[in-house]
Design an enzyme around this catalytic site. Structure first.
Site, PDB file in Angstrom:
ATOM      1  N   ASP A  75     -32.530 -73.593  74.403  1.00 11.13           N
ATOM      2  CA  ASP A  75     -32.145 -74.285  73.159  1.00 11.13           C
ATOM      3  C   ASP A  75     -31.281 -75.520  73.418  1.00 11.13           C
ATOM      4  O   ASP A  75     -31.472 -76.564  72.802  1.00 11.13           O
ATOM      5  CB  ASP A  75     -31.386 -73.314  72.242  1.00 11.13           C
ATOM      6  CG  ASP A  75     -32.302 -72.216  71.750  1.00 11.13           C
ATOM      7  OD1 ASP A  75     -33.387 -72.529  71.226  1.00 11.13           O
ATOM      8  OD2 ASP A  75     -31.954 -71.032  71.914  1.00 11.13           O
ATOM      9  N   HIS A 100     -37.167 -70.308  68.038  1.00 13.11           N
ATOM     10  CA  HIS A 100     -35.848 -69.996  67.459  1.00 13.11           C
ATOM     11  C   HIS A 100     -35.462 -71.215  66.626  1.00 13.11           C
ATOM     12  O   HIS A 100     -35.738 -72.357  67.016  1.00 13.11           O
ATOM     13  CB  HIS A 100     -34.864 -69.760  68.610  1.00 13.11           C
ATOM     14  CG  HIS A 100     -33.455 -69.432  68.204  1.00 13.11           C
ATOM     15  ND1 HIS A 100     -33.139 -68.708  67.068  1.00 13.11           N
ATOM     16  CD2 HIS A 100     -32.266 -69.721  68.793  1.00 13.11           C
ATOM     17  CE1 HIS A 100     -31.824 -68.577  66.996  1.00 13.11           C
ATOM     18  NE2 HIS A 100     -31.277 -69.179  68.019  1.00 13.11           N
TER      19      HIS A 100
HETATM   20  N1  LIG Z   1     -35.470 -65.378  76.095  1.00 15.15           N
HETATM   21  C1  LIG Z   1     -36.012 -64.716  75.082  1.00 15.15           C
HETATM   22  O1  LIG Z   1     -36.453 -63.592  75.235  1.00 15.15           O
HETATM   23  C2  LIG Z   1     -36.144 -65.339  73.712  1.00 15.15           C
HETATM   24  C3  LIG Z   1     -36.425 -64.523  72.585  1.00 15.15           C
HETATM   25  C4  LIG Z   1     -36.729 -65.141  71.360  1.00 15.15           C
HETATM   26  C5  LIG Z   1     -36.668 -66.532  71.256  1.00 15.15           C
HETATM   27  N2  LIG Z   1     -36.328 -67.272  72.361  1.00 15.15           N
HETATM   28  C6  LIG Z   1     -36.320 -68.733  72.239  1.00 15.15           C
HETATM   29  O2  LIG Z   1     -37.324 -69.255  73.100  1.00 15.15           O
HETATM   30  C7  LIG Z   1     -36.919 -70.530  73.591  1.00 15.15           C
HETATM   31  C8  LIG Z   1     -36.985 -70.523  75.101  1.00 15.15           C
HETATM   32  O3  LIG Z   1     -36.011 -69.630  75.590  1.00 15.15           O
HETATM   33  P1  LIG Z   1     -36.180 -68.922  77.012  1.00 15.15           P
HETATM   34  O4  LIG Z   1     -35.076 -67.920  77.128  1.00 15.15           O
HETATM   35  O5  LIG Z   1     -37.586 -68.497  77.197  1.00 15.15           O
HETATM   36  O6  LIG Z   1     -35.878 -70.176  77.971  1.00 15.15           O
HETATM   37  P2  LIG Z   1     -35.763 -70.157  79.532  1.00 15.15           P
HETATM   38  O7  LIG Z   1     -36.409 -68.969  80.139  1.00 15.15           O
HETATM   39  O8  LIG Z   1     -34.345 -70.396  79.930  1.00 15.15           O
HETATM   40  O9  LIG Z   1     -36.603 -71.494  79.873  1.00 15.15           O
HETATM   41  C9  LIG Z   1     -36.818 -71.852  81.173  1.00 15.15           C
HETATM   42  C10 LIG Z   1     -37.896 -72.902  81.222  1.00 15.15           C
HETATM   43  O10 LIG Z   1     -37.448 -74.100  80.584  1.00 15.15           O
HETATM   44  C11 LIG Z   1     -37.486 -75.162  81.524  1.00 15.15           C
HETATM   45  N3  LIG Z   1     -36.330 -76.040  81.351  1.00 15.15           N
HETATM   46  C12 LIG Z   1     -35.024 -75.718  81.461  1.00 15.15           C
HETATM   47  N4  LIG Z   1     -34.248 -76.797  81.235  1.00 15.15           N
HETATM   48  C13 LIG Z   1     -35.091 -77.813  81.030  1.00 15.15           C
HETATM   49  C14 LIG Z   1     -34.889 -79.192  80.769  1.00 15.15           C
HETATM   50  N5  LIG Z   1     -33.665 -79.718  80.675  1.00 15.15           N
HETATM   51  N6  LIG Z   1     -35.972 -79.964  80.623  1.00 15.15           N
HETATM   52  C15 LIG Z   1     -37.209 -79.439  80.717  1.00 15.15           C
HETATM   53  N7  LIG Z   1     -37.477 -78.146  80.964  1.00 15.15           N
HETATM   54  C16 LIG Z   1     -36.415 -77.341  81.107  1.00 15.15           C
HETATM   55  C17 LIG Z   1     -37.425 -74.504  82.890  1.00 15.15           C
HETATM   56  O11 LIG Z   1     -37.988 -75.389  83.793  1.00 15.15           O
HETATM   57  P3  LIG Z   1     -37.989 -75.107  85.366  1.00 15.15           P
HETATM   58  O12 LIG Z   1     -39.036 -74.071  85.554  1.00 15.15           O
HETATM   59  O13 LIG Z   1     -38.342 -76.428  85.914  1.00 15.15           O
HETATM   60  O14 LIG Z   1     -36.614 -74.631  85.717  1.00 15.15           O
HETATM   61  C18 LIG Z   1     -38.230 -73.239  82.654  1.00 15.15           C
HETATM   62  O15 LIG Z   1     -39.614 -73.477  82.811  1.00 15.15           O
HETATM   63  C19 LIG Z   1     -35.536 -70.786  73.029  1.00 15.15           C
HETATM   64  O16 LIG Z   1     -35.667 -71.511  71.838  1.00 15.15           O
HETATM   65  C20 LIG Z   1     -35.023 -69.385  72.717  1.00 15.15           C
HETATM   66  O17 LIG Z   1     -34.043 -69.333  71.703  1.00 15.15           O
HETATM   67  C21 LIG Z   1     -36.074 -66.712  73.568  1.00 15.15           C
END
Ligand SMILES: NC(=O)c1ccc[n+]([C@@H]2O[C@H](COP(=O)([O-])OP(=O)(O)OC[C@H]3O[C@@H](n4cnc5c(N)ncnc54)[C@H](OP(=O)(O)O)[C@@H]3O)[C@@H](O)[C@H]2O)c1
Length: 319
Positions: A75, A100
């Protein structure tokens, strides 16, 4: 899957290949959709995504010409990412999705006119969205529409939710409701509430001289077994399944732990989420290099409960 027709023939882009990103991309790819994963240049996930069979491109390239774009980077990185790589590449009438509501609700991203904006928030962590899908089931999703240029954005959101969650269920909500309830749930109950409860129970037993391994089983390990019953059958059936002694203790002791004071604190927590104070503090933390979060991570990874837990898990889950 009839609901998928609003995605069929469309070029789908998933930005990010982390917890949610890999699950959305692979689930839709498995259903025969045309999915490209957008990653930053030199991304550590590039090879992994390619090896799993999806197309991979830089974020700008993946967004250019795409019909539906789901942003699944963390986020706190999304506003900058939207400005630098996404906005200029979004074509007229594209559908921009979020998992989200945080950035839209707190106005950290103001989407440009001429596009559609929707949300599909799976009610489960990303690895579960994928794992459950692979077993032939799915997780339910919340959906919402913020901007509806084309008049069918809810249908696209439903198709995405049905695709990644195998038609298990959709609840329509708003960006505001999803954001505020999600932040409240994870802080007060699911993450903050539950971990502190387990920790406090463990500490109480250990400080009283009981074996930490027994304390771990009682206050941490068994949490999942009870929660699984609540998840599958509800409170009444769970109470039916535990002993009368446990059920009596549940009724007389639960309210001593979650007191009127705790409920008042919950209202304050909700207030800080509603008035944006929590969001501002979190954003300040990210701008401060996650100083507080890194200190907390170090503290917890060094703790007794983690050391005991790692030993217990090796015993319970040994092959
Ligand atoms: N985590 C959950 O279970 C969950 C549940 C419901 C909703 N959400 C929502 O889903 C969304 C994603 O969350 P997440 O937890 O899945 O994220 P996450 O796992 O932390 O995302 C990681 C990915 O995002 C890329 N990334 C990180 N920083 C970046 C940047 N500055 N520029 C471009 N790419 C970047 C990373 O790239 P690299 O591979 O190059 O490092 C990686 O591929 C959010 O809105 C969150 O609120 C998440």
């Amino acid at each position: 899957m009839k609901e998928l027709k609003f995605l069929e023939g469309k070029k789908l882009t998933v930005v990010g290949y982390g917890s949610q990103g890999h699950a959305h991309a692979l689930n839709l790819h498995d259903l025969g959709m045309d999915v490209t994963v957008g990653l930053r240049k030199g991304s550590k996930s590039w090879e992994k995504a390619e090896n799993s069979g999806v197309k991979v491109a830089t974020i700008g390239e993946a967004v250019k010409g795409a019909d539906v774009i789901m942003i699944l980077a963390p986020d706190e990185s999304q506003p900058e990412l939207y400005k630098s790589e996404i906005e200029e590449n979004l074509k007229e009438g594209a559908y921009l999705g979020f998992a989200h509501g945080f950035n839209i609700h707190y106005e950290r991203i103001i989407p440009k006119k001429g596009i559609n904006v929707f949300m599909v928030a799976p009610k489960g962590p990303g690895h579960m969205v994928r794992e459950i899908f692979e077993k032939g089931h799915g997780v339910p999703c919340l959906t919402a529409v913020y901007q509806d240029q084309s008049g069918d954005t809810q249908k696209v959101a439903n198709a995405w939710a049905n695709g990644i969650g195998r038609n298990v269920g959709i609840i329509k909500t708003t960006f505001k409701e999803e954001t505020e309830t999600d932040l409240f749930g994870e802080q007060a109950v699911l993450c903050g509430g539950v971990t502190e409860l387990m920790q406090a129970g463990f500490d109480t037993l250990v400080e009283a001289g009981y074996n930490p391994e027994v304390a771990y089983f009682e206050c941490v390990h068994e949490m999942k077994l009870i929660i699984d019953m609540v998840y599958e059958k509800g409170f009444a059936k769970m109470r039916d399944s535990i002993s009368n002694t446990a059920e009596y203790g549940d009724y007389v002791t639960g309210k001593k732990i979650i007191t009127e004071k705790t409920r008042e604190v919950m209202k304050d927590i909700l207030g800080d989420i509603q008035n944006g104070q929590f969001a501002n503090k979190f954003i300040a933390e990210t701008e401060n290099g996650y100083k507080f979060m890194n200190e907390e991570r170090a503290k917890y990874s060094d703790s007794k409960i983690e050391a005991v837990g790692s030993k217990m898990r090796a015993m319970v889950f040994k092959k």
